[in-house]
Design an enzyme around this catalytic site. Structure first.
Site, PDB file in Angstrom:
ATOM      1  N   GLU A  41       0.792  -0.798   0.130  1.00 52.74           N
ATOM      2  CA  GLU A  41       0.083   0.362   0.150  1.00 52.74           C
ATOM      3  C   GLU A  41       0.865   0.990   0.213  1.00 52.74           C
ATOM      4  O   GLU A  41       0.396   2.359  -0.680  1.00 52.74           O
ATOM      5  CB  GLU A  41      -0.983   0.254   0.792  1.00 52.74           C
ATOM      6  CG  GLU A  41      -2.535  -1.020   0.498  1.00 52.74           C
ATOM      7  CD  GLU A  41      -2.579  -0.748  -0.400  1.00 52.74           C
ATOM      8  OE1 GLU A  41      -2.561   0.330  -0.837  1.00 52.74           O
ATOM      9  OE2 GLU A  41      -3.671  -1.291  -0.999  1.00 52.74           O
ATOM     10  N   TYR A 124      -5.584   7.054   4.993  1.00 56.73           N
ATOM     11  CA  TYR A 124      -5.629   6.088   3.619  1.00 56.73           C
ATOM     12  C   TYR A 124      -4.942   4.530   4.511  1.00 56.73           C
ATOM     13  O   TYR A 124      -5.326   3.452   4.331  1.00 56.73           O
ATOM     14  CB  TYR A 124      -5.296   6.317   2.421  1.00 56.73           C
ATOM     15  CG  TYR A 124      -5.085   5.350   1.464  1.00 56.73           C
ATOM     16  CD1 TYR A 124      -5.989   4.979   0.894  1.00 56.73           C
ATOM     17  CD2 TYR A 124      -4.320   4.850   1.052  1.00 56.73           C
ATOM     18  CE1 TYR A 124      -6.006   3.751   0.084  1.00 56.73           C
ATOM     19  CE2 TYR A 124      -4.126   3.390   0.123  1.00 56.73           C
ATOM     20  CZ  TYR A 124      -5.433   3.104  -0.311  1.00 56.73           C
ATOM     21  OH  TYR A 124      -5.447   1.552  -0.861  1.00 56.73           O
ATOM     22  N   ASP A 142      -9.370   5.114  -2.271  1.00 54.05           N
ATOM     23  CA  ASP A 142      -7.950   6.248  -2.898  1.00 54.05           C
ATOM     24  C   ASP A 142      -8.398   6.336  -4.503  1.00 54.05           C
ATOM     25  O   ASP A 142     -10.180   6.526  -4.423  1.00 54.05           O
ATOM     26  CB  ASP A 142      -6.961   4.716  -3.396  1.00 54.05           C
ATOM     27  CG  ASP A 142      -7.534   3.852  -4.562  1.00 54.05           C
ATOM     28  OD1 ASP A 142      -8.778   3.617  -4.478  1.00 54.05           O
ATOM     29  OD2 ASP A 142      -7.066   2.637  -4.865  1.00 54.05           O
TER      30      ASP A 142
END
Ligand code: SF4
Length: 344
Positions: A41, A124, A142
């Site tokens: 990520e 996030y 996202d």
């Protein structure tokens, strides 16, 4: 009209058959490794899956666990990160790995709030790791998810002002049922079907519920505000060579490309440089030869970098001598371009 249960059912069923196979994803029935989820990520925030894959495989083969990464040398990790950009993220990556190791016994905490408290883990990433690694009902938003929401609901507010609205719309789909799969299903739909340009609506599993498809111009969503022109800067780099070696310097820890190895350079400024002026920043006096200019685009500015090269037998101790091929591989892309431009 968007129906949450129907959209969820259709998209999850599509994901079960069409979800992407990615090196950081656990196979069906296997438990995801939080370290691999987190690492992927962080890498994917700044680059594409295709580009990140090589880095992910390299990192996980060198440092297969968060403990191994925490024990790595800073310089080694920065060099391995070269080419991924945003070097502050590499520094945060190390800080986070060390915090997980020192404060959590090498095990990532399993809820969003505790993840968010780790160094460098933004909202996030914390949501993504909570959902994907621990199957927590976190709202993972996202760019792909924002795009899908903007189309599904034909949101007229332009970005970035629409972000809170898109986040709220995405939150309306998050439930306790398969939250990790839901997050990845939405990401996959955005990456492979609801693509930025030319969305593949005819094969989209949620087309019947999509307002932008009904309107007839799905590719025009999300609406955009006109972007201010990116400023342009100029700089001059110096490639001092000794046989097969190239001289590098360690950049200051704070600031653009902080802590990475780079070529000696003038500051990067809006005005162009005369050669005489630029040479006052050279690592030593030499017969500098101008071999051309490379261009590079950073997030906040674009850069023309003039490349000067000179051979030498003696040089200041502050320089770090590295084989040309290794120098090109271990420095940020902007310097790699300059090294590749200069004849070997
Ligand atoms: Fe995206 Fe088209 Fe599917 Fe709508 S129908 S979600 S625009 S791919």
């Amino acid at each position: 009209m968007a129906s949450v249960p129907r959209i969820r059912t259709r998209l999850l069923s599509w994901y079960d058959t069409h979800g992407r196979t990615l090196p950081w994803r656990a196979a069906a029935g296997q438990t995801p490794d939080p370290y691999r989820v987190w690492l992927s990520e962080v890498m994917l925030q700044q680059t594409t899956v295709a580009h990140a894959t090589r880095y992910f495989l390299d990192f996980t083969s060198r440092w297969p666990t968060v403990r191994a990464l925490a024990a790595a040398e800073d310089g080694e990790v920065m060099a391995a990160w070269a080419g991924l950009g945003y070097y502050a993220r590499a520094r945060n990556l190390l800080a986070c790995a060390r915090a997980v190791t020192a404060n959590h016994g090498g095990v990532f905490p399993d809820d969003e709030a505790a993840l968010r408290a780790l160094p460098g883990l933004g909202a996030y990433t914390a949501a993504a790791v909570a959902a994907i690694a621990f199957n927590r009902p976190a709202n993972v938003v996202d760019g792909n998810v924002e795009r899908v929401m903007s189309r599904l609901f034909a949101v007229e507010t332009p970005t970035p002002a629409a972000k809170p609205e898109l986040g709220r719309l995405a939150a309306g789909f998050v439930t306790e049922e398969r939250p990790g799969d839901w997050a990845q299903a939405l990401m996959d739909l955005g990456a492979t079907v609801c693509r930025p340009r030319a969305p593949l609506c005819l094969v989209c599993p949620i087309r019947d519920h999509c307002a932008a498809f009904r309107v007839g111009e799905p590719g025009t969503f999300p609406r955009k505000t006109a972007r201010a022109a990116r400023p342009h800067r100029h700089g001059v780099v110096f490639i001092l060579t000794r046989g097969d070696d190239v001289a590098l310097v360690r950049r200051p820890p704070i600031g653009l490309l902080g802590g990475t190895l780079g070529l000696p350079t003038t500051p990067w400024r809006e005005a162009t440089w005369t050669l005489a002026e630029a040479k006052t920043h050279a690592p030593r006096t030499a017969s500098w030869r101008d071999v051309g200019t490379v261009t590079h685009v950073f997030t906040h500015f674009s850069l023309d970098l003039r490349v000067l090269t000179a051979p030498t037998q003696s040089a200041p101790d502050s320089l770090i001598w590295i084989r040309r091929a290794a120098a090109a591989a271990d420095t940020p892309t902007v310097f790699r371009k300059a090294i590749e431009l200069a004849p070997g």
